[in-house]
Design a protein around this motif. Structure first.
Motif, short mmCIF file in Angstrom:
data_model
loop_
_atom_site.label_atom_id
_atom_site.label_comp_id
_atom_site.label_asym_id
_atom_site.label_seq_id
_atom_site.Cartn_x
_atom_site.Cartn_y
_atom_site.Cartn_z
N LYS A 55 0.87 -1.16 0.00
CA LYS A 55 0.00 0.00 0.00
C LYS A 55 0.92 1.22 0.00
O LYS A 55 1.94 1.24 0.69
N TYR A 56 0.57 2.21 -0.78
CA TYR A 56 1.32 3.47 -0.76
C TYR A 56 0.43 4.53 -0.13
O TYR A 56 -0.78 4.36 0.00
N SER A 57 1.01 5.62 0.27
CA SER A 57 0.23 6.69 0.91
C SER A 57 -0.16 7.73 -0.13
O SER A 57 0.58 7.98 -1.08
N PRO A 58 -1.32 8.35 0.08
CA PRO A 58 -1.75 9.39 -0.86
C PRO A 58 -0.87 10.63 -0.73
O PRO A 58 -0.21 10.84 0.29
N GLY A 59 -0.91 11.45 -1.76
CA GLY A 59 -0.17 12.71 -1.73
C GLY A 59 -0.95 13.78 -0.99
O GLY A 59 -2.05 13.53 -0.47
N SER A 69 5.34 8.44 -2.21
CA SER A 69 5.63 7.01 -2.05
C SER A 69 5.31 6.25 -3.33
O SER A 69 6.05 5.33 -3.72
N LEU A 70 4.26 6.60 -4.05
CA LEU A 70 3.96 5.96 -5.33
C LEU A 70 5.07 6.24 -6.34
O LEU A 70 5.51 5.34 -7.06
N LYS A 71 5.54 7.48 -6.35
CA LYS A 71 6.63 7.86 -7.25
C LYS A 71 7.88 7.01 -6.96
O LYS A 71 8.54 6.52 -7.88
N GLU A 72 8.17 6.80 -5.70
CA GLU A 72 9.34 6.00 -5.32
C GLU A 72 9.14 4.52 -5.63
O GLU A 72 10.09 3.83 -6.01
N THR A 93 3.89 -7.05 -15.29
CA THR A 93 2.84 -6.04 -15.28
C THR A 93 2.88 -5.29 -13.96
O THR A 93 3.34 -5.82 -12.95
N ARG A 94 2.40 -4.06 -14.02
CA ARG A 94 2.28 -3.26 -12.81
C ARG A 94 0.83 -2.80 -12.71
O ARG A 94 0.25 -2.37 -13.70
N GLN A 95 0.26 -2.94 -11.54
CA GLN A 95 -1.10 -2.47 -11.30
C GLN A 95 -1.06 -1.44 -10.18
O GLN A 95 -0.40 -1.66 -9.17
N VAL A 96 -1.78 -0.35 -10.39
CA VAL A 96 -1.88 0.70 -9.38
C VAL A 96 -3.35 1.04 -9.23
O VAL A 96 -4.06 1.20 -10.22
N CYS A 97 -3.81 1.13 -8.00
CA CYS A 97 -5.19 1.52 -7.73
C CYS A 97 -5.15 2.84 -6.95
O CYS A 97 -4.55 2.91 -5.88
N GLY A 98 -5.78 3.86 -7.51
CA GLY A 98 -5.83 5.15 -6.84
C GLY A 98 -6.83 5.19 -5.70
O GLY A 98 -6.74 6.03 -4.82
N GLY A 99 -7.79 4.27 -5.72
CA GLY A 99 -8.80 4.23 -4.67
C GLY A 99 -8.33 3.51 -3.42
O GLY A 99 -8.46 4.03 -2.31
N CYS A 100 -7.78 2.31 -3.60
CA CYS A 100 -7.34 1.53 -2.42
C CYS A 100 -5.85 1.66 -2.17
O CYS A 100 -5.31 1.06 -1.24
N LEU A 101 -5.16 2.45 -3.02
CA LEU A 101 -3.74 2.75 -2.85
C LEU A 101 -2.85 1.52 -2.94
O LEU A 101 -1.87 1.38 -2.20
N ASP A 102 -3.17 0.62 -3.87
CA ASP A 102 -2.35 -0.57 -4.12
C ASP A 102 -1.28 -0.28 -5.15
O ASP A 102 -1.54 0.39 -6.16
N PHE A 103 -0.09 -0.83 -4.92
CA PHE A 103 0.98 -0.86 -5.91
C PHE A 103 1.39 -2.32 -6.01
O PHE A 103 1.78 -2.93 -5.02
N LYS A 104 1.25 -2.91 -7.22
CA LYS A 104 1.52 -4.32 -7.40
C LYS A 104 2.38 -4.55 -8.64
O LYS A 104 2.17 -3.92 -9.67
N VAL A 105 3.32 -5.46 -8.50
CA VAL A 105 4.13 -5.90 -9.63
C VAL A 105 3.92 -7.40 -9.76
O VAL A 105 4.10 -8.14 -8.79
N SER A 106 3.54 -7.85 -10.95
CA SER A 106 3.33 -9.27 -11.20
C SER A 106 4.33 -9.76 -12.24
O SER A 106 4.46 -9.15 -13.31
N ILE A 107 5.01 -10.83 -11.92
CA ILE A 107 5.95 -11.48 -12.83
C ILE A 107 5.34 -12.82 -13.18
O ILE A 107 5.26 -13.71 -12.34
N THR A 108 4.88 -12.96 -14.42
CA THR A 108 4.20 -14.17 -14.86
C THR A 108 5.10 -14.94 -15.81
O THR A 108 5.67 -14.36 -16.73
N GLN A 109 5.19 -16.24 -15.57
CA GLN A 109 5.99 -17.12 -16.42
C GLN A 109 5.22 -18.41 -16.67
O GLN A 109 4.40 -18.83 -15.85
#
Length: 157
Positions: A55-59, A69-72, A93-109
């Motif tokens: 989770k990242y913090s809002p600006g 924190s999202l920028k970092e 892939t990278r997923q970002v949610c502005g509502g729930c403040l999720d930052f996710k990186v998925s590595i699929t193989q």
């Protein structure tokens, strides 16, 4: 024997039940891709994703647009992207949610390539990335999750 080693490794690192190879008539594969089934559930998969998230913090505005924190988090992903791209047959892939403040990186193989990475306990990339992610001020709930997938439908437009 190699298939059994891969499936055993995946069983050890996931929370799903034991995997069994999925085959067609006479035990022959129904696909050119390695596939597995989760127990006797009827749920088959060909790909495994390793997800790193926080989770990242809002600006100051209360949203993601000015979140330091999202920028970092994005900067950290940019730093690791060349290393992640070097993983065999990886899709990142990278997923970002502005509502729930999720930052996710998925590595699929594909299953086989993921199994080789899993045997190495995802090192050194995962521990390095997650340690740096935890040090980013304003992030919390740092987690790792694994999920399985199979392409069911693909439309060409």
């Amino acid at each position: 024997m190699k298939l059994q080693s891969i499936l055993l490794a995946l069983t050890a690192v996931t929370s799903t039940q034991a995997f069994a190879p999925l085959g067609g008539a006479n035990g022959k594969s129904v696909s050119t891709s390695l596939r597995a089934e989760i127990g006797e559930s009827g749920v088959a998969f060909e790909n495994v994703a390793r997800e790193w998230r926080c989770k990242y913090s809002p600006g100051p505005s209360g949203g993601p647009g000015d979140s330091q924190s999202l920028k970092e988090c994005q900067s950290l992903l940019s730093e690791y992207l060349p290393k992640l791209k070097s993983l065999p047959k990886a899709s990142i892939t990278r997923q970002v949610c502005g509502g729930c403040l999720d930052f996710k990186v998925s590595i699929t193989q594909p299953l086989e390539e993921h199994g080789a990475w899993a045997e190495k306990n995802y090192e050194p990339l995962e521990s390095e990335f997650m340690e740096k992610l935890k040090k980013i001020e304003g992030t919390s709930l740092h987690e790792v999750q694994e999920s399985e997938s199979i392409e069911i439908y693909f439309a060409l437009y």
